[in-house]
Design a protein around this motif. Structure first.
Motif, PDB file in Angstrom:
ATOM      1  N   UNK C 179      39.624  45.833  36.701  1.00 34.32           N
ATOM      2  CA  UNK C 179      40.279  44.924  35.773  1.00 34.32           C
ATOM      3  C   UNK C 179      39.854  45.321  34.368  1.00 34.32           C
ATOM      4  N   UNK C 224      36.858  43.520  27.548  1.00 35.24           N
ATOM      5  CA  UNK C 224      35.936  43.659  28.676  1.00 35.24           C
ATOM      6  C   UNK C 224      36.697  44.034  29.933  1.00 35.24           C
ATOM      7  N   UNK C 225      35.978  44.005  31.057  1.00 39.89           N
ATOM      8  CA  UNK C 225      36.634  44.333  32.315  1.00 39.89           C
ATOM      9  C   UNK C 225      35.678  44.264  33.493  1.00 39.89           C
ATOM     10  N   UNK C 226      36.199  44.677  34.640  1.00 36.91           N
ATOM     11  CA  UNK C 226      35.405  44.686  35.872  1.00 36.91           C
ATOM     12  C   UNK C 226      35.412  46.096  36.432  1.00 36.91           C
ATOM     13  N   UNK C 256      22.469  46.964  36.329  1.00 38.33           N
ATOM     14  CA  UNK C 256      22.233  46.113  35.151  1.00 38.33           C
ATOM     15  C   UNK C 256      21.486  46.871  34.053  1.00 38.33           C
ATOM     16  N   UNK C 261      26.715  45.797  30.754  1.00 39.71           N
ATOM     17  CA  UNK C 261      26.896  45.124  32.049  1.00 39.71           C
ATOM     18  C   UNK C 261      26.241  43.742  31.981  1.00 39.71           C
ATOM     19  N   UNK C 262      26.996  42.703  32.303  1.00 36.17           N
ATOM     20  CA  UNK C 262      26.474  41.326  32.207  1.00 36.17           C
ATOM     21  C   UNK C 262      26.349  40.620  33.548  1.00 36.17           C
ATOM     22  N   UNK C 263      26.737  41.298  34.644  1.00 36.80           N
ATOM     23  CA  UNK C 263      26.600  40.640  35.933  1.00 36.80           C
ATOM     24  C   UNK C 263      26.942  41.598  37.060  1.00 36.80           C
ATOM     25  N   UNK C 264      26.450  41.270  38.246  1.00 37.61           N
ATOM     26  CA  UNK C 264      26.771  42.067  39.436  1.00 37.61           C
ATOM     27  C   UNK C 264      26.855  41.117  40.616  1.00 37.61           C
ATOM     28  N   UNK C 265      27.785  41.411  41.525  1.00 39.22           N
ATOM     29  CA  UNK C 265      27.861  40.611  42.752  1.00 39.22           C
ATOM     30  C   UNK C 265      28.171  41.540  43.922  1.00 39.22           C
ATOM     31  N   UNK C 315      30.686  44.486  42.615  1.00 38.69           N
ATOM     32  CA  UNK C 315      31.531  44.358  41.417  1.00 38.69           C
ATOM     33  C   UNK C 315      30.653  44.063  40.206  1.00 38.69           C
ATOM     34  N   UNK C 316      31.065  44.590  39.072  1.00 39.61           N
ATOM     35  CA  UNK C 316      30.222  44.590  37.883  1.00 39.61           C
ATOM     36  C   UNK C 316      31.009  44.036  36.699  1.00 39.61           C
ATOM     37  N   UNK C 317      30.417  43.073  35.986  1.00 41.27           N
ATOM     38  CA  UNK C 317      31.070  42.530  34.791  1.00 41.27           C
ATOM     39  C   UNK C 317      30.699  43.365  33.564  1.00 41.27           C
ATOM     40  N   UNK C 318      31.717  43.848  32.851  1.00 42.07           N
ATOM     41  CA  UNK C 318      31.494  44.668  31.657  1.00 42.07           C
ATOM     42  C   UNK C 318      31.994  43.885  30.443  1.00 42.07           C
ATOM     43  N   UNK C 319      31.106  43.666  29.488  1.00 49.10           N
ATOM     44  CA  UNK C 319      31.518  42.883  28.323  1.00 49.10           C
ATOM     45  C   UNK C 319      32.323  43.764  27.358  1.00 49.10           C
TER      46      UNK C 319
END
Lengths: 378, 378, 378, 378
Positions: C179, C224-226, C256, C261-265, C315-319
């Protein structure tokens, strides 16, 4: 070479909070020790011991008993009573290691500290109390804290586990008193070592050592000596890593981390400094069944920092016990000159107590390098 | 004590893939070396060097030049030409360290390997090639890979940075050849050490050493010796951690990780084994300006594994170069008996080349412990 | 939750000399990176890579090229030219790893720093320069020093070696942009990922992402994106250690540690928080050939911190890129309020550049845990 | 994404002896935990805790009591009785830490294992027992060995020491249940958190959570949730190292190493993926007394992996308890299909038990990074 103490510049260290670091040893077979000589307990965690090793408290107790001072009729040691009792708290199930951390606890029982009070304001020459005071800005007058010889009980407990591992691989480690109070062993009878309180392989020499030590004790003095060790059996060639973690480098750190040790040499050691290459080199040949033989063992079983498969041999210089009854010149904590005579019950010669610690430290190194070799297979 | 090689059981290690681990040394001031003697380059990363230290390539080059063999008129060393040129790749900006990792590169120039081909199928007695072969199942016939003496160039480069740090703190490290080919120095003139190719503090003794070495070279033989070192200046009391990371333990690992070193002793070392406590202990007193003095320095500046503030002293046994022209008995890689005469240009006595490496390794230990002391303040 | 900055108390850190530590990652397969974005070079040493792995510079170059920005027609990335060229300096002989440390060098070519001067006295909101200034008391106005995105080139180079190792074991790692700028992929065509400059597995979505990003660039804003990843192929069950070094814990640290990178799940991740156990649990069954099957993969292939053998998914959150041309409120280094508009060439969305870094970091973790599993056999 | 288990290739791991490594966490403030849930004791050694910290067993006990399940009226937790009693064995003298290793022991009392026997031959879906069996080739049917939730007691004990250290520095760590069984907190009253058995800051929401959980328990099902945390007070800017040991990377490892955690996000976390840079960036300004303010805290107090001085915020996804009474499809150890209903007393929602563990792990990370900052001063 008289040494002048550069005192002023070390003020930088005289700050309140500090940690006593460096309590962990090893890479894969990794131990962390804890405990003060006068706290409730001391002990060790072994992380990285493989599963499947037969282990119970007797295996550990047997080694702890070997380092215990004060056996009847042993004038080399102090008669204080320290019934070190090992308890395994984790990592063993049904007499077998499970691969999880093994915690071993040794409770302290006799925590009386009155013997030390008279020396609480003077530095004992040759003793760690001066350098500790400079480093930490305080003295643990109760008997040395982490610097106490008692800390080695935790090492011996961990070493007992390593020795059990090595025994299964056919590898054996034996140390002994080779010389004490100027008297050298002339013969080597391994079965004799645990028979006499000097832990010497020569019964007759052991007797003369004890006589000498007895005389020194009456004089209020003490004695140094040499502890030697061999690692034998099915020693594989290939133990040791070629750069900083050479076999002799790690044995060096391990053994020099024992209090009172002032030197270590491997194989012919300092003698090789005066040899020619043609004398020093150990020639290779083959035996009747095709096995490889070294004509002699000046290398002490180590070539390029890696075991050659020959017996590993090293010798350790042990300085005299610094706490002596004889009057010595010193200074006190107010930095004024003073005289000191250290009373109380002290060992006269540390060699017999260091013997099992040398074995333990060597066992930790060999086990760790053995497992590192396995780790590098793919 | 002739050593029988227990060959069969080491088959476990004869597997294809393996790693050469143990390339990192130090805790806070931490180095990792890389590079083979016959690859494109070797070098080192220093992680943990504080920001604000003045540093340029000359500081490093000066030390590298000191370990270079083949100065004209130096019969102790091989005339091979190795123009080790240090390049700083990171961690330094405008002549000052930035606190980030410092990478230092030394390119290899002469990568010819033909000198080694004649010995590619026989093991040189006293040399690492046998134990390497057993460990890794292969030989790097091109000159030793990570076991080559050339790997020490990376240590010397890292040590130059540590020495620069210590110099700013007023701490100095000096090593020298104390004995070689059976000839001992009688005097100590520090300014003479870098003046002669033996790196000896006694000019006259250096001359006799060179004569002896020249004769051994003609005989196709080699010589051992003793390297000694002192760490002096504003040495704070308090360097060293009380359990496994004692100052002497870490210096022991550091120095025993240098090839050809067979022993180390601190202060009076092995002599203390024959002393009484009343002889061995160094009495404390105070000087005219209230400074603390040790009457002598049998302890070598280390008490309980912690620096006392007195000069730190140690001595190192260096075995003779194992590669000699004289015919020796050995076996070949097919495990058959053979004879070998090692031709090619080899050092006769390693002492002068080991001197700067001993200084470098000692500097790394002292710097790391110095920073660990700072780290423990809160 | 507006955040008040507790400024006064951090004065303790404003001291002159400091180190930038934490440049090493991994246990057995262990990397140390070095180099500033504007120094002569950056690189990495890999210590612990097994011998026998086929490796040449092309293997590394291919991965480095994948993280290179500025491909023609890629509006997501900056057009700066960075021809990262990998050189292997050690550890490889005749195209095969030797088990010794592998040093990889990437020279910096364009070291001009003029783009940054206009922002040298103001802190960019959302950027590391404020926290760096507080930590180190100085700013590297030349482009971030060790905090620069360019440092990840060294990680990608090391990751390329890890990926080569895993490929031999039949294990594959693939990351992609799932994303970006609010546009999600609807299909998954793995062959498409390296075909478009968004590194998205859905060609049509990639086109729309690029349109959105182009519009944001014109607005002086960013997106941002995933990034998502799968580790598949012959993944053995059993990777990960049960306490602190769980597989997901180490992947978490690894990923991280990538900037932005602001999160991982893992697996169903945050969605599991709203599930019942009967929904969340993946049932086990057996297939027609006796193979074990999981009915679904909410666990993302990890149970109790250990791989189950199912595909590993995270999955990784990218700001959004913090450097934007739009005017923002900020303060300057004199702690006065100011406005800032960050000019110069900056990425608009970091996802495509982060994709190869995520793969590299995941490869390092999997390789290290794979070797740790081997290490624990006896 | 259904996951196919690649079973055949993991045979390589099915060997007899193995170690459970990874029991150590931290760099300067370094803990090693030991102990199985059904052995005699569990515990922790803290190496690197500075001297001079006030510490007694009550400080530790208070935290241990907070993680204890089975308070009356708490339907979220199991009614098993575990009276975790902390004993300090070393490192503390007269109520103050001495800088030596702190050993903390927690004896196990109720070691009955009968509850587990009925599931000893079937794998529980969503549970670690399958991946453990594959890794170690055996099952500890007595309750999980090192994978047991009980291992976290040792972490909480160590965390209590870290929290005491941080309290002295004015730094506070608070975690809570933000959401459970689909019910979110709407208000934040910190004083309420330890008042209800959900550890939720919203009393009314806590009540509804407990109702939902009670219903799920009756259905034989379980619930997930979200745990959130804030680190506040005098947080210095500058915590975290810029490359691999970023503050968020280490918090990520620490928190993801807690069982049942499936994700972590910092600040606005996954929401930033859909923001523009102009929305995501937190603007800087100054307050009336010259203090620095962030307008919002999307960054969660971390910029470039380093604390900015703003409050540190993160959220954690907790999956439902996998052990449920509802019938599930699974396989048995003979790899045949089976059905399972897990009886016995199990938690329904792990959030309240995870709250103190999250605080402990965060405290360990912050303390370690705080000390690393001090260590880097010279």
């Amino acid at each position: 070479m008289p040494g002048k103490l550069y005192y002023p510049q070390c003020t930088v260290f005289i700050v309140k909070g500090k940690t006593v670091s460096g309590n962990t040893f090893g890479n894969i077979f990794r131990i962390t020790t804890f405990g003060e000589s006068h706290g409730p307990a001391l002990g060790v965690i072994i992380d990285g011991c493989p599963a499947g090793l037969l282990l119970d408290e007797n295996v550990i107790q047997k080694e702890l008993d070997r380092r215990r001072p004060g056996e009847p009729g042993n004038p080399a040691a102090t008669p204080r009573f320290e019934p070190d009792k090992a308890e395994i708290l984790s990592g063993v199930f049904n007499g077998t290691t499970t691969g999880t951390p093994i915690a071993i606890l040794i409770k302290n029982t006799s925590q009386h500290s009155k013997d030390y009070t008279d020396i609480s304001e003077k530095f004992r020459p040759g003793h760690a109390d001066f350098s500790y005071f400079e480093k930490y800005g305080l003295r643990d007058y109760r008997g040395g804290g982490r610097s106490s010889g008692r800390e080695t009980a935790a090492r011996v407990a961990a070493g007992a586990v390593a020795k059990a591992f090595l025994r299964e691989k056919g590898i054996f480690i034996k140390a002994w008193t080779e010389e004490a109070a100027g008297i050298k062993c002339g013969t080597y009878d391994e079965s004799e070592i645990d028979n006499n309180s000097m832990k010497a392989p020569d019964k007759e020499a052991a007797g003369r050592m004890l006589e000498s030590i007895d005389k020194l004790r009456m004089d209020g003095d003490s004695a140094g000596g040499i502890v030697a060790a061999r690692i034998h059996g099915k020693i594989p060639a290939g133990l040791g890593e070629p750069v900083f973690d050479k076999l002799d480098a790690l044995l060096g750190q391990a053994v020099l981390s024992i209090g009172a040790v002032k030197g270590i040499e491997f194989g012919a050691g300092f003698e090789t400094a005066r040899m020619k290459g043609s004398e020093s080199n150990d020639p290779l040949s083959t035996g009747s069944e095709g096995e490889i033989l070294f004509g002699k063992n000046n290398a002490g079983g180590i070539l390029g920092g890696i075991s050659s498969g020959a017996e590993i041999r090293f010798r350790v210089a042990v300085k005299p016990v610094p706490s002596i009854r004889k009057v010595q010149k010193t200074i006190n904590t107010a930095k004024k000159e003073a005289e000191i005579a250290v009373h109380g019950r002290h060992d006269v010669c540390l060699c017999p107590r260091i013997v099992p610690v040398v074995e333990a430290m060597a066992a930790l190194v060999i086990t760790d390098l053995y497992l590192r070799n396995l780790a590098s297979r793919i």
